[in-house]
Write a protein that holds these residues in place. Structure first.
Motif, PDB file in Angstrom:
ATOM      1  N   GLN A 206       0.855  -1.156   0.079  1.00 42.80           N
ATOM      2  CA  GLN A 206       0.162   0.125  -0.132  1.00 42.80           C
ATOM      3  C   GLN A 206       0.844   1.145  -0.044  1.00 42.80           C
ATOM      4  N   ILE A 207       1.828   1.410  -0.705  1.00 43.20           N
ATOM      5  CA  ILE A 207       2.802   2.390  -0.996  1.00 43.20           C
ATOM      6  C   ILE A 207       2.757   2.869  -2.442  1.00 43.20           C
TER       7      ILE A 207
ATOM      8  N   ILE B 212      -1.129   5.419   6.007  1.00 37.68           N
ATOM      9  CA  ILE B 212      -0.848   4.865   4.709  1.00 37.68           C
ATOM     10  C   ILE B 212      -0.770   5.756   3.551  1.00 37.68           C
ATOM     11  N   SER B 213      -1.513   6.812   4.142  1.00 37.62           N
ATOM     12  CA  SER B 213      -1.582   8.174   2.816  1.00 37.62           C
ATOM     13  C   SER B 213      -0.237   8.823   2.518  1.00 37.62           C
ATOM     14  N   MET B 214       0.650   8.519   3.762  1.00 36.04           N
ATOM     15  CA  MET B 214       2.094   9.037   3.943  1.00 36.04           C
ATOM     16  C   MET B 214       3.200   8.113   3.389  1.00 36.04           C
TER      17      MET B 214
ATOM     18  N   ARG C 271       9.120   9.082   2.084  1.00 37.91           N
ATOM     19  CA  ARG C 271       8.904   9.528   3.280  1.00 37.91           C
ATOM     20  C   ARG C 271       9.355   8.483   4.176  1.00 37.91           C
ATOM     21  N   TYR C 272       9.311   8.714   5.473  1.00 35.12           N
ATOM     22  CA  TYR C 272      10.037   7.920   6.552  1.00 35.12           C
ATOM     23  C   TYR C 272       9.296   8.219   7.731  1.00 35.12           C
ATOM     24  N   GLN C 273       9.617   7.107   8.783  1.00 35.54           N
ATOM     25  CA  GLN C 273       8.972   7.146  10.194  1.00 35.54           C
ATOM     26  C   GLN C 273       9.937   7.457  11.040  1.00 35.54           C
TER      27      GLN C 273
ATOM     28  N   TRP D 110      11.332  14.196   3.607  1.00 33.18           N
ATOM     29  CA  TRP D 110      11.845  13.308   2.497  1.00 33.18           C
ATOM     30  C   TRP D 110      13.238  12.902   2.887  1.00 33.18           C
ATOM     31  N   PHE D 111      13.403  11.655   2.470  1.00 33.07           N
ATOM     32  CA  PHE D 111      14.852  10.927   2.573  1.00 33.07           C
ATOM     33  C   PHE D 111      15.244  10.817   0.957  1.00 33.07           C
ATOM     34  N   ILE D 112      16.477  11.572   0.776  1.00 28.04           N
ATOM     35  CA  ILE D 112      16.599  11.731  -0.731  1.00 28.04           C
ATOM     36  C   ILE D 112      17.862  11.162  -1.223  1.00 28.04           C
ATOM     37  N   PHE D 113      17.849  10.320  -2.270  1.00 24.80           N
ATOM     38  CA  PHE D 113      19.118   9.892  -2.907  1.00 24.80           C
ATOM     39  C   PHE D 113      19.101  10.461  -4.119  1.00 24.80           C
ATOM     40  N   GLN D 114      20.187  11.142  -4.453  1.00 18.53           N
ATOM     41  CA  GLN D 114      20.451  11.488  -5.972  1.00 18.53           C
ATOM     42  C   GLN D 114      22.107  11.221  -6.252  1.00 18.53           C
ATOM     43  N   ALA D 115      22.202  10.897  -7.547  1.00 19.68           N
ATOM     44  CA  ALA D 115      23.322  10.576  -8.234  1.00 19.68           C
ATOM     45  C   ALA D 115      23.282  11.143  -9.540  1.00 19.68           C
ATOM     46  N   THR D 116      24.521  11.518 -10.022  1.00 20.21           N
ATOM     47  CA  THR D 116      24.889  11.796 -11.247  1.00 20.21           C
ATOM     48  C   THR D 116      26.015  11.579 -11.996  1.00 20.21           C
ATOM     49  N   THR D 117      25.983  10.695 -13.135  1.00 23.49           N
ATOM     50  CA  THR D 117      27.120  10.147 -13.707  1.00 23.49           C
ATOM     51  C   THR D 117      27.449  10.297 -14.991  1.00 23.49           C
TER      52      THR D 117
END
Length: 423
Positions: A307-308, A348-350, A371-373, A416-423
């Motif tokens: 339910q994500i 669930i809405s988050m 999102r995270y708890q 927000w937990f964020i992962f960003q990558a550039t290559t």
């Protein structure tokens, strides 16, 4: 007569102890054949030493000892045990160093009791006990250390080699060590302390190198296991699709039966059911890359089950720097972590995961956020986890991006937990 027997027994034990320690350091397997061969070598060397002793006397025999004992043992290790010369010489030098504690114990007991025989008996007893200690605690670690790499072998063997050379140069071939000069008295403490610090520094460098190699291995293992897990999921999806294709004739037969009876509403309902089942096993096309489509389809199914809300905007260019395995590991680890974190959220809405992949200035850009708890914990820029079996995923992601000269970042912003990558 008794003193002579004790003295010759001591000389034989010296040779037996040194041979046994050297061949075990070199990695000799304890088979009956090998033990007999090493024992015969010891007897032959002892007979040759006794012959030299009778012919030339003690002083010359001691000076020829490296040729009468140490060199033949080294050749035996190379020829019979088929070990490299470096390992052979290191084992011999190390065994010579191991002979010094029994010698000192024997000398100390001889001085205390004022008896040469006690000196010999003390050496024999100490050699026996020290051999048992070395066999239980030292021989296996030493063998692994000198076999690990050339630099590791050199690092371990340097101190025994220098001690061996100094012992013969300053005590056997000259009497410099016993001259009483201050420089002679202070030489061994100087040499020992110098080698101690050099050894510690070089050993630290070597352990760091080995740790890096182990970390690379762990990351590659993590990539392989993750890819294996995802491809197994895709394989299961393909099996289900094959099953549906096989059952298609049954569907047609049932539909034909409904049609012959004029059950139009039943046909519509049945079509909806079959369509829903087919949609569940059909990979969604998110971009032109089939590997990415399969991975994202798999995780879209997992997100739906938990339910994500998974949002994907993937515009993958025709060419990119990653192999299919690397891309699978990178996306799988990132999405698995994101889904795992979202599952912890009670509301669930988050439970939201957002993925964007696009090309900009000939660079592949990846942005995955969720999102995270529980507030993430970072160590040297990487998120860490106390859960068993977790922690290699983010290291693997970082390794893949850095391998291709890219940059990456893990961060937290506005929930927000964020992962960003550039290559």
């Amino acid at each position: 007569m008794t003193e002579t027997i004790i003295a010759f027994s001591r000389y034989f034990i010296v040779l037996l102890f040194g041979t046994a320690v050297a061949v075990n350091f070199a990695g000799m397997k304890r088979t009956r054949k090998n033990c007999i061969a090493a024992g015969c070598l010891t007897v032959v060397l002892f007979i040759s030493q006794v012959a030299c002793l009778n012919a030339w006397g003690m002083e010359l025999t001691v000076k020829l000892y490296p040729l009468l004992s140490h060199l033949p043992i080294a050749v035996f290790i190379v020829v019979y045990l088929k070990r490299p010369w470096m390992i052979s010489l290191t084992s011999v030098f190390a065994s010579f160093l191991c002979c010094q504690p029994p010698r000192w114990i024997g000398t100390a007991l001889g001085e205390v009791f004022g008896s040469v025989s006690v000196n010999h008996v003390g050496y024999i007893a100490a050699a026996f006990l020290i051999y048992l200690f070395l066999r239980k605690y030292a021989m296996e670690p030493v063998r692994h250390m000198i076999e690990r790499s050339t630099s590791s072998c050199l690092l371990f063997g340097a101190m025994p080699a220098f001690y061996y050379l100094c012992e013969y140069a300053f005590s056997v071939y000259t009497n410099f060590m016993y001259s009483g000069a201050r420089v002679a008295v202070q030489f061994m403490p100087f040499l020992t302390s110098t080698f101690y610090f050099v050894f510690v520094l070089l050993y630290y460098t070597e352990t760091q190198k080995q740790a890096n190699i182990q970390r690379e291995k762990d990351i590659l293992d993590s990539q392989f296991k993750q890819a294996q897990k995802e491809f197994e999921s895709l394989r299961q999806m393909q099996k289900t699709a094959a099953s549906y294709r096989h059952d298609m004739r049954h569907h047609f037969a049932l539909l034909q039966s409904m049609a012959s009876k004029g059950n139009i509403e039943e046909i519509k309902k049945y079509f909806l059911t079959v369509q829903s089942d087919l949609d569940a096993i059909t990979p969604v096309r998110f971009c032109e890359n089939e590997t990415v489509n399969l991975i994202l389809s798999s995780f879209a199914s997992k997100a739906k089950q938990s339910q994500i809300q998974l949002t994907v905007n993937a515009k993958l260019p025709a060419s990119h720097p990653f192999s299919d395995t690397e891309l699978c590991s990178l996306l799988s680890n990132a999405l698995e972590n994101a889904i795992h974190a979202s599952e912890q959220i009670p509301d669930i809405s988050m439970r939201i995961v957002d993925l964007r992949m696009f090309s900009k200035n000939n660079k592949l850009c990846i942005d995955i956020r969720n999102r995270y708890q529980n507030e993430p914990v970072f160590n040297h820029g990487l998120p860490v986890s106390n859960e068993e079996g977790h922690g290699f995923g983010t290291k693997s992601m970082a390794h893949i991006v850095e391998k291709h000269g890219g940059v990456f970042g893990f961060s937290v912003k506005d929930g927000w937990f964020i992962f960003q990558a550039t290559t």
